[in-house]
Design a protein around this motif. Structure first.
Motif, PDB file in Angstrom:
ATOM      1  N   GLY A  92      44.578  31.179  51.774  1.00 26.42           N
ATOM      2  CA  GLY A  92      43.602  30.107  51.637  1.00 26.42           C
ATOM      3  C   GLY A  92      42.212  30.536  51.201  1.00 26.42           C
ATOM      4  N   LYS A  93      42.082  31.757  50.717  1.00 31.50           N
ATOM      5  CA  LYS A  93      40.802  32.280  50.250  1.00 31.50           C
ATOM      6  C   LYS A  93      40.925  32.688  48.789  1.00 31.50           C
ATOM      7  N   CYS A  94      39.780  32.947  48.190  1.00 32.32           N
ATOM      8  CA  CYS A  94      39.738  33.636  46.908  1.00 32.32           C
ATOM      9  C   CYS A  94      38.926  34.905  47.128  1.00 32.32           C
ATOM     10  N   VAL A  95      39.486  36.033  46.775  1.00 31.57           N
ATOM     11  CA  VAL A  95      38.799  37.316  46.914  1.00 31.57           C
ATOM     12  C   VAL A  95      38.572  37.886  45.524  1.00 31.57           C
ATOM     13  N   VAL A  96      37.313  38.200  45.229  1.00 34.91           N
ATOM     14  CA  VAL A  96      36.941  38.783  43.944  1.00 34.91           C
ATOM     15  C   VAL A  96      36.342  40.157  44.206  1.00 34.91           C
ATOM     16  N   ARG A  97      36.961  41.171  43.615  1.00 37.06           N
ATOM     17  CA  ARG A  97      36.433  42.534  43.720  1.00 37.06           C
ATOM     18  C   ARG A  97      35.818  42.914  42.384  1.00 37.06           C
ATOM     19  N   MET A  98      34.674  43.610  42.458  1.00 39.31           N
ATOM     20  CA  MET A  98      33.980  44.021  41.240  1.00 39.31           C
ATOM     21  C   MET A  98      33.406  45.422  41.427  1.00 39.31           C
TER      22      MET A  98
END
Length: 145
Positions: free
Chosen positions: A39-45
């Motif tokens: 239920g999340k959105c995880v963005v790695r940069m």
């Protein structure tokens, strides 16, 4: 600034971008890794020096962009269509100078017309560095009125 790395990132983005969430030019330029756990959105940069401000840390506008992307992608993933950011508040808690950052977006509340979303950005040591909240206009396709 490592000019070769900046040029390489730009060229790689030009060669690999495509219309769509997660594949458009900016996502490719910033080398974003986008996932949707529980239920999340995880963005790695990965943090690169061409993203720095003049004092040598990750620019606040770059941070806000990644956090906005995390929230927008969450909406898109949850509803199949994107919404529109109506407002966004960003609170910077610590400077980031390297490593990989992780933005985690989740819904605070979802209504028929508006969604309230939060994104929390963590540094490489898993310390909370930035908190953002935003209000989104829900896509027409999700409305029931």
């Amino acid at each position: 600034m490592d000019e070769t790395a900046a040029r390489d990132a730009f060229e790689r983005a030009l060669q690999t971008h495509a219309p769509g969430f997660g594949t458009y030019f900016l996502a490719r330029l910033l080398d974003l890794d986008i996932t949707y756990p529980e239920g999340k959105c995880v963005v790695r940069m990965p943090v690169r020096d061409f993203q720095f401000n003049p004092i040598g840390c990750l620019h606040g506008g770059m941070i806000a962009t990644v956090m906005d992307i995390s929230m927008g992608h969450l909406l898109r993933h949850s509803y199949g269509v994107g919404g529109a950011t109506l407002e966004m508040k960003v609170q910077y808690l610590r400077a980031i100078t390297g490593g990989t950052v992780r933005a985690e977006a989740q819904f605070l509340r979802r209504g028929r017309r508006l969604a309230f979303v939060e994104s929390r950005l963590y540094d490489e040591a898993d310390r909370l560095a930035v908190v953002a909240t935003s209000t989104w206009k829900m896509p027409e396709a999700t409305r029931k009125d």
